[in-house]
Write an enzyme that holds these catalytic residues in place. Structure first.
Site, PDB file in Angstrom:
ATOM      1  N   LYS A 116       0.824  -1.206   0.000  1.00 44.52           N
ATOM      2  CA  LYS A 116       0.000   0.000   0.000  1.00 44.52           C
ATOM      3  C   LYS A 116       0.859   1.258   0.000  1.00 44.52           C
ATOM      4  CE  LYS A 116      -3.753  -2.410   2.332  1.00 44.52           C
ATOM      5  NZ  LYS A 116      -4.349  -2.776   3.634  1.00 44.52           N
ATOM      6  N   GLN A 166      -4.620  -1.209   9.493  1.00 37.84           N
ATOM      7  CA  GLN A 166      -4.412  -2.556   8.975  1.00 37.84           C
ATOM      8  C   GLN A 166      -4.936  -3.598   9.962  1.00 37.84           C
ATOM      9  OE1 GLN A 166      -3.132  -3.391   5.892  1.00 37.84           O
ATOM     10  NE2 GLN A 166      -3.715  -5.483   6.411  1.00 37.84           N
ATOM     11  N   ASP A 211     -10.890   2.933   3.563  1.00 37.65           N
ATOM     12  CA  ASP A 211     -11.169   1.501   3.476  1.00 37.65           C
ATOM     13  C   ASP A 211     -12.660   1.240   3.346  1.00 37.65           C
ATOM     14  OD1 ASP A 211      -9.732  -0.803   3.177  1.00 37.65           O
ATOM     15  OD2 ASP A 211      -9.579  -1.265   5.309  1.00 37.65           O
TER      16      ASP A 211
END
Length: 290
Positions: A54, A99, A122
């Protein structure tokens, strides 16, 4: 018949090139680049790989990733909440991603709920999921959004089609079902308690597999000409002791029946990261008034 390969790696590279051009253009008008903060707690090896990917991809398109942090596994929930609060208040940060998984002492839902919905790149905040349910604009969950982009790029018209979604997680199954409904598909959700799964999948024009079971779907379960999207990513070890990644779909047998299929790796996976970057740029445009 051999199915059309829906190449997520190639599409992701093209979209990232477009994002790079867009960010450069925006930088001529605004004083700062888009900002993405990825928070990683602990030392999970899989998380390390995902975060590294990422961050590399973000930097590659011109996104500032300097506010991301790698935090110790002993971090308390209160400490992580405080970091999220700081990033929420930071005008240079357009996207925040935590995460998963988090260490057991931290409630993931409490952390995700604390992120500013307009920085939730997200797409997992209840506000953004609610916007999806209501058909309102908002940041969309990255993997489902990547699935939909693959289908759109392949010119697959979903209106009136029957779509079976295998898996009901909040990460993939539920949001992708809602996105398919937005495109006027008739959606059936299947899960661990579904009876006669094969009969359902054989009735489907589109099958999305997202359950985390290697080779769950084989060619005998697919209607000829159906589109098959494999979201599963499973690491298996063969008889020779070599490990490799496979999906939830038995690629070899399904490819001979389906009209289109995503590979693993190289299908949905690259699209997930790319949609994260697209969400970050979308949030940036909104915040700078573009």
């Amino acid at each position: 018949m051999s199915a059309l390969l829906l190449d997520g790696k190639a599409l992701a590279a093209r979209i990232q090139a477009e994002l790079t051009h867009e960010v450069r253009s925006l930088q001529e008008r605004f004083p700062r680049p888009p900002g993405l903060a990825v928070l990683w707690v602990g030392d999970n090896p899989a998380s390390a790989a995902y975060v590294g990917n990422k961050n590399r991809s973000g930097a590659g398109v011109g996104i500032d990733i300097s506010k991301g942090q790698h935090l110790p596994a002993t971090l308390s929930e209160a400490e992580l909440l405080a970091i999220v609060d700081e990033l929420n208040a930071d005008a240079s940060v357009d996207g925040i991603l935590v995460q998963l998984p988090l260490p057991e002492q931290i409630d993931s839902n409490r952390i995700l709920d604390r992120i500013d919905p307009d920085k939730d790149v997200d797409g997992l905040h209840p506000t953004n999921l609610g916007r999806l349910v209501r058909g309102e604009p908002g940041l969309r969950s990255c993997t489902p959004a990547g699935v939909m982009r693959l289908l759109a790029e392949a010119g697959i018209d979903l209106a009136g089609k029957t779509a079976v979604v295998l898996g009901r997680s909040i990460l993939v199954g539920k949001p992708v079902a809602l996105m398919l409904l937005e495109k006027n598909a008739t959606v059936i959700m299947a899960h661990s308690r579904t009876r006669d799964l094969a009969a359902l999948t054989r009735s489907a024009d589109v099958v999305v597999a997202a359950v985390g079971k290697p080779g769950l779907v084989d060619g005998a379960m697919i209607k000829p000409g159906a589109v098959v999207i494999d979201v599963g990513i499973n690491r298996i070890t063969d008889a020779a002791g070599k490990s490799r990644l496979v999906g939830d779909v038995d690629f070899a047998s399904v490819r001979e029946v389906a009209s289109a299929i995503t590979p693993v790796p190289g299908g949905v996976g690259p699209m997930t990261v790319t949609m994260l970057l697209a969400n970050t740029v979308q949030s940036y445009r909104r915040r700078v008034g573009s």
